[in-house]
Design a protein around this motif. Sequence first.
Motif, short mmCIF file in Angstrom:
data_model
loop_
_atom_site.label_atom_id
_atom_site.label_comp_id
_atom_site.label_asym_id
_atom_site.label_seq_id
_atom_site.Cartn_x
_atom_site.Cartn_y
_atom_site.Cartn_z
N UNK A 101 -22.49 -12.64 24.17
CA UNK A 101 -22.86 -12.94 25.55
C UNK A 101 -23.43 -11.70 26.24
N UNK A 102 -22.84 -10.55 25.98
CA UNK A 102 -23.36 -9.29 26.53
C UNK A 102 -24.80 -9.07 26.07
N UNK A 103 -25.06 -9.31 24.80
CA UNK A 103 -26.41 -9.13 24.29
C UNK A 103 -27.38 -10.13 24.93
N UNK A 104 -26.92 -11.36 25.17
CA UNK A 104 -27.79 -12.34 25.81
C UNK A 104 -28.12 -11.93 27.25
N UNK A 105 -27.20 -11.25 27.90
CA UNK A 105 -27.45 -10.81 29.27
C UNK A 105 -28.63 -9.85 29.33
N UNK A 106 -28.78 -9.00 28.31
CA UNK A 106 -29.87 -8.02 28.30
C UNK A 106 -31.02 -8.45 27.41
N UNK A 107 -30.96 -9.65 26.85
CA UNK A 107 -31.95 -10.11 25.89
C UNK A 107 -33.40 -9.94 26.36
N UNK A 108 -33.73 -10.24 27.63
CA UNK A 108 -35.13 -10.07 28.04
C UNK A 108 -35.65 -8.65 27.92
N UNK A 109 -34.74 -7.68 27.78
CA UNK A 109 -35.15 -6.27 27.76
C UNK A 109 -34.67 -5.53 26.51
N UNK A 117 -21.18 -14.10 34.40
CA UNK A 117 -20.64 -13.91 35.74
C UNK A 117 -19.53 -12.86 35.73
N UNK A 118 -18.73 -12.83 34.67
CA UNK A 118 -17.67 -11.83 34.60
C UNK A 118 -18.25 -10.43 34.40
N UNK A 119 -19.28 -10.34 33.61
CA UNK A 119 -19.93 -9.04 33.43
C UNK A 119 -20.48 -8.50 34.75
N UNK A 120 -20.93 -9.40 35.61
CA UNK A 120 -21.55 -9.01 36.88
C UNK A 120 -20.64 -9.31 38.07
N UNK A 121 -19.34 -9.43 37.83
CA UNK A 121 -18.42 -9.88 38.88
C UNK A 121 -18.45 -8.98 40.11
N UNK A 130 -32.05 -5.55 36.64
CA UNK A 130 -32.67 -6.25 35.51
C UNK A 130 -31.67 -7.21 34.85
N UNK A 131 -30.36 -6.94 35.03
CA UNK A 131 -29.35 -7.80 34.43
C UNK A 131 -29.35 -9.19 35.06
N UNK A 132 -29.91 -9.31 36.24
CA UNK A 132 -30.00 -10.62 36.90
C UNK A 132 -30.91 -11.56 36.12
N UNK A 133 -31.84 -11.01 35.34
CA UNK A 133 -32.72 -11.86 34.52
C UNK A 133 -31.89 -12.65 33.50
N UNK A 134 -30.95 -11.98 32.85
CA UNK A 134 -30.12 -12.67 31.88
C UNK A 134 -29.19 -13.68 32.53
N UNK A 135 -28.66 -13.34 33.70
CA UNK A 135 -27.80 -14.27 34.43
C UNK A 135 -28.57 -15.53 34.82
N UNK A 136 -29.79 -15.35 35.30
CA UNK A 136 -30.63 -16.49 35.69
C UNK A 136 -30.91 -17.38 34.50
N UNK A 137 -31.20 -16.76 33.36
CA UNK A 137 -31.52 -17.53 32.16
C UNK A 137 -30.32 -18.33 31.67
N UNK A 187 -32.43 -19.33 43.29
CA UNK A 187 -31.59 -19.22 44.50
C UNK A 187 -30.22 -18.68 44.15
N UNK A 188 -29.69 -19.11 43.00
CA UNK A 188 -28.38 -18.64 42.56
C UNK A 188 -28.38 -17.13 42.35
N UNK A 189 -29.45 -16.60 41.75
CA UNK A 189 -29.47 -15.19 41.34
C UNK A 189 -29.98 -14.24 42.41
#
Length: 303
Positions: free
Chosen positions: A54-62, A200-204, A158-165, A282-284
């Motif tokens: 999940x951590x890797x997916x959060x940064x996947x776009x980069x 969400x926990x990573x970005x809490x 940039x981490x918001x990109x992974x959260x949005x995805x 809107x969420x992100x």
Amino acid sequence: MAYSVKPGDRTAQAALRRIACSQIDRAIAEINAPELSRGEVVHRLRRRTKKLRALLRLVRPHFDRYAPESAGFRDMARLLSTSRDATVIRHTLERLLRAWDSRALPGDVARLRPLVSDGGHAETAENVGAALSTVRERLGAARERVTGWALDSEGLDALADGLTKSYRRARKAMAAAEAKPVAGRLHEWRKRVKDHGFHRRLLRRALPHKLHAGLAQLDELAELLGDLHDLAMLRERVYAAGDAPPRAARTRLVAAIDRRERALTARSFDVGARLFHRKPKAMAHGVRRRLAAMRHGEPDAQA
């Protein structure tokens, strides 16, 4: 909060490396912990690999190393899956039987247990030990690679990109499951929900109040969908047993699985509707702003 982005990270890359190292170090320590049973070690390791992926997916776009690194942690979990699945099926059956009408064919119920709770997939202690040894070695190699992981974007926002995805994928998976609530689609939704929950926990520390409050609901939804997956596995095991179980007991057990699934599915969609009603952007939006503030040490990050 080792599994969380902190203001001191300053960059997304620093956060990625620190959190990955922490999770890998803890996983290795758990393998080596003499006070933990093999079953508990397997359970914890599988959760660690999910958190790492999940951590890797959060940064996947980069992160251009996403695919091989994620596959590596996935393969570690698969080495331990047979032992874990057998335990899950056994516990699922016992929970279902406790809720079953106690007057229903007690002799046939007793004969069902060994037919569906093992299925010929029991793992010996030696097999589990060998798998854990392999996982320990692979974790050590991954730990060495983490120090070289690099992202093409520095800002924490940039981490918001992974959260949005992950939010968008969870919404899409929910819509697919609502259109056709079969086991495969519900399981896909579960995976997407768990990913978004980890994100969400990573970005809490950067979550607006409404998103932070939704963490408990995400946990509830993941548990509901997990129970549905366990029931689907149990049904598969019943069918795999063929004509070995008494027909009347098999029919009653499948009917009980069906009833429980209908109730869990309805509850899942109720919870999901509250969690995923907003549009992804809107969420992100608020998260992105707070992450940018966190990087610069502004008080808005903690508001």
